[in-house]
Design a protein around this motif. Structure first.
Motif, short mmCIF file in Angstrom:
data_model
loop_
_atom_site.label_atom_id
_atom_site.label_comp_id
_atom_site.label_asym_id
_atom_site.label_seq_id
_atom_site.Cartn_x
_atom_site.Cartn_y
_atom_site.Cartn_z
N LEU A 118 0.83 -1.21 0.00
CA LEU A 118 0.00 0.00 0.00
C LEU A 118 0.86 1.26 0.00
O LEU A 118 0.48 2.29 -0.56
CB LEU A 118 -0.92 0.00 1.23
CG LEU A 118 -2.07 -1.02 1.20
CD1 LEU A 118 -2.76 -1.07 2.56
CD2 LEU A 118 -3.07 -0.68 0.11
N GLY A 119 2.04 1.17 0.61
CA GLY A 119 2.93 2.32 0.67
C GLY A 119 3.49 2.72 -0.68
O GLY A 119 3.88 3.88 -0.88
N THR A 120 3.56 1.79 -1.61
CA THR A 120 4.09 2.09 -2.94
C THR A 120 3.00 2.10 -4.01
O THR A 120 3.29 2.27 -5.19
CB THR A 120 5.17 1.05 -3.34
OG1 THR A 120 4.63 -0.28 -3.21
CG2 THR A 120 6.40 1.19 -2.44
N TRP A 121 1.75 1.92 -3.58
CA TRP A 121 0.62 1.89 -4.50
C TRP A 121 -0.02 3.26 -4.59
O TRP A 121 -0.22 3.94 -3.59
CB TRP A 121 -0.41 0.87 -4.01
CG TRP A 121 -1.74 0.90 -4.73
CD1 TRP A 121 -1.96 0.59 -6.04
CD2 TRP A 121 -3.02 1.21 -4.17
NE1 TRP A 121 -3.30 0.71 -6.34
CE2 TRP A 121 -3.98 1.08 -5.20
CE3 TRP A 121 -3.44 1.59 -2.89
CZ2 TRP A 121 -5.34 1.31 -5.00
CZ3 TRP A 121 -4.79 1.83 -2.68
CH2 TRP A 121 -5.73 1.70 -3.73
N SER A 122 -0.35 3.67 -5.80
CA SER A 122 -1.10 4.90 -6.01
C SER A 122 -2.57 4.52 -6.24
O SER A 122 -2.85 3.70 -7.11
CB SER A 122 -0.58 5.66 -7.23
OG SER A 122 -1.46 6.71 -7.57
N PRO A 123 -3.50 5.07 -5.46
CA PRO A 123 -4.91 4.73 -5.67
C PRO A 123 -5.36 4.91 -7.11
O PRO A 123 -6.27 4.21 -7.57
CB PRO A 123 -5.64 5.70 -4.72
CG PRO A 123 -4.66 5.96 -3.63
CD PRO A 123 -3.32 6.00 -4.32
N GLY A 124 -4.71 5.82 -7.83
CA GLY A 124 -5.07 6.01 -9.22
C GLY A 124 -4.76 4.80 -10.08
O GLY A 124 -5.30 4.65 -11.18
N GLY A 125 -3.91 3.91 -9.58
CA GLY A 125 -3.57 2.70 -10.31
C GLY A 125 -4.62 1.62 -10.21
O GLY A 125 -4.54 0.60 -10.90
N GLY A 126 -5.63 1.85 -9.35
CA GLY A 126 -6.72 0.90 -9.22
C GLY A 126 -6.30 -0.44 -8.67
O GLY A 126 -5.18 -0.63 -8.16
N PHE A 146 -3.21 0.32 7.53
CA PHE A 146 -3.55 0.37 6.11
C PHE A 146 -4.13 1.74 5.74
O PHE A 146 -3.85 2.28 4.67
CB PHE A 146 -4.57 -0.72 5.76
CG PHE A 146 -4.02 -2.12 5.83
CD1 PHE A 146 -2.68 -2.36 6.08
CD2 PHE A 146 -4.86 -3.22 5.65
CE1 PHE A 146 -2.18 -3.66 6.14
CE2 PHE A 146 -4.37 -4.51 5.69
CZ PHE A 146 -3.03 -4.73 5.95
N ALA A 147 -4.96 2.29 6.64
CA ALA A 147 -5.57 3.60 6.35
C ALA A 147 -4.51 4.68 6.22
O ALA A 147 -4.62 5.56 5.36
CB ALA A 147 -6.57 3.95 7.45
N ALA A 148 -3.49 4.62 7.05
CA ALA A 148 -2.43 5.62 6.97
C ALA A 148 -1.73 5.56 5.62
O ALA A 148 -1.42 6.60 5.01
CB ALA A 148 -1.42 5.39 8.09
N GLU A 149 -1.50 4.34 5.10
CA GLU A 149 -0.83 4.20 3.80
C GLU A 149 -1.74 4.61 2.66
O GLU A 149 -1.31 5.29 1.72
CB GLU A 149 -0.36 2.75 3.61
CG GLU A 149 0.69 2.28 4.61
CD GLU A 149 2.00 3.04 4.49
OE1 GLU A 149 2.19 3.78 3.50
OE2 GLU A 149 2.83 2.90 5.40
N VAL A 150 -3.01 4.21 2.72
CA VAL A 150 -3.96 4.61 1.68
C VAL A 150 -4.12 6.13 1.67
O VAL A 150 -4.14 6.76 0.61
CB VAL A 150 -5.33 3.93 1.90
CG1 VAL A 150 -6.37 4.49 0.93
CG2 VAL A 150 -5.21 2.41 1.71
N GLY A 195 -5.27 9.70 7.40
CA GLY A 195 -5.74 8.33 7.61
C GLY A 195 -7.08 8.25 8.30
O GLY A 195 -7.78 7.24 8.20
N GLU A 196 -7.48 9.34 9.02
CA GLU A 196 -8.76 9.37 9.72
C GLU A 196 -9.92 9.75 8.81
O GLU A 196 -11.08 9.70 9.22
CB GLU A 196 -8.70 10.35 10.89
CG GLU A 196 -7.73 9.96 11.99
CD GLU A 196 -6.29 10.31 11.65
OE1 GLU A 196 -6.08 11.07 10.66
OE2 GLU A 196 -5.38 9.83 12.34
N ASP A 197 -9.61 10.17 7.58
CA ASP A 197 -10.67 10.53 6.63
C ASP A 197 -11.60 9.34 6.41
O ASP A 197 -11.15 8.20 6.27
CB ASP A 197 -10.05 10.95 5.30
CG ASP A 197 -11.09 11.36 4.28
OD1 ASP A 197 -11.50 12.53 4.29
OD2 ASP A 197 -11.50 10.48 3.49
N LEU A 198 -12.90 9.59 6.40
CA LEU A 198 -13.87 8.50 6.30
C LEU A 198 -13.67 7.67 5.04
O LEU A 198 -13.68 6.43 5.08
CB LEU A 198 -15.31 9.06 6.34
CG LEU A 198 -16.43 8.01 6.23
CD1 LEU A 198 -16.34 6.99 7.36
CD2 LEU A 198 -17.79 8.70 6.23
#
Length: 207
Positions: free
Chosen positions: A83-91, A141-145, A153-156
């Protein structure tokens, strides 16, 4: 990797030795639990199998069931790195690529992990350890995402995504372990199960 004192890089030798000892204890605990059951296995037997004293074992773990934790946290740490090297844009495709790349480091312990997951189906104490490990993983995981998305990381929305990823991974590994003959279990099968679970998450509730 971030060390306890906040530095990054490889942990000190003493920490690596402790981690290696904890992992060896976990391997022996799973082996004995699989062969004899949890109730019939003593902490002293686990310690002897790992080549340490019972006193040393109690310095590492509060009870015999918790001896399996390093087998679980290794997989969670692998996911954190991905997750630390993943970009959410990569799906999902990008996340799968990162998971597969990081998974190469822990393939040797896959049979032991699957044995442990099978035990969680019938051993309540181990089930509790398994579920607690995943609960503890969610804020990690939330912190990495969140870092990848530029959000806290606290964002809903970040927390929900982290929970979905965490749950998908847990259910995928459980499904594979519970429904696969141990003699035929392999890394490719686990990856396929994880891929199917994450793609289901990606499709959402519309189907």
């Amino acid at each position: 990797m971030t060390n306890r004192d906040g530095r990054t890089g490889r942990p000190p030798l003493t920490e690596r030795r402790k981690a290696a000892t904890r992992l060896e204890i976990a391997r022996e605990a799973v082996r004995l639990f699989t062969a004899n059951g949890v109730a019939a296995t003593s902490a002293e037997e686990i310690a002897a199998a790992a080549g340490i004293s019972a006193r040393t074992l109690w310095r590492y773990f509060p009870n015999k069931e918790s001896c399996v934790e390093p087998m679980l946290t290794a997989g969670i740490d692998m996911t954190r790195r991905a997750l630390g090297t993943w970009s959410p844009g990569g799906g999902v495709a990008g996340l799968l690529d990162e998971l597969e790349r990081n998974n190469r480091r822990s393939v040797a312990d896959l049979p032991v992990l699957l044995d442990l997951v099978r035990l969680t189906r019938t051993e309540p104490g181990l089930r509790a350890v398994w579920l607690r490990a995943h609960a503890d993983a969610e804020p990690v995981f939330a912190a990495e995402v969140g870092r990848g998305a530029g959000l806290p990381g606290e964002d809903l929305s970040v927390r929900v995504r982290a929970v979905m990823i965490n749950s998908a991974l847990r259910v995928a590994v459980e499904h594979y372990a519970f429904h696969t003959d141990p003699a035929h279990a392999d890394e490719a099968g686990v990856i396929d199960a994880v891929r199917a679970a994450l793609l289901t998450v990606d499709r959402g509730l519309a189907e």
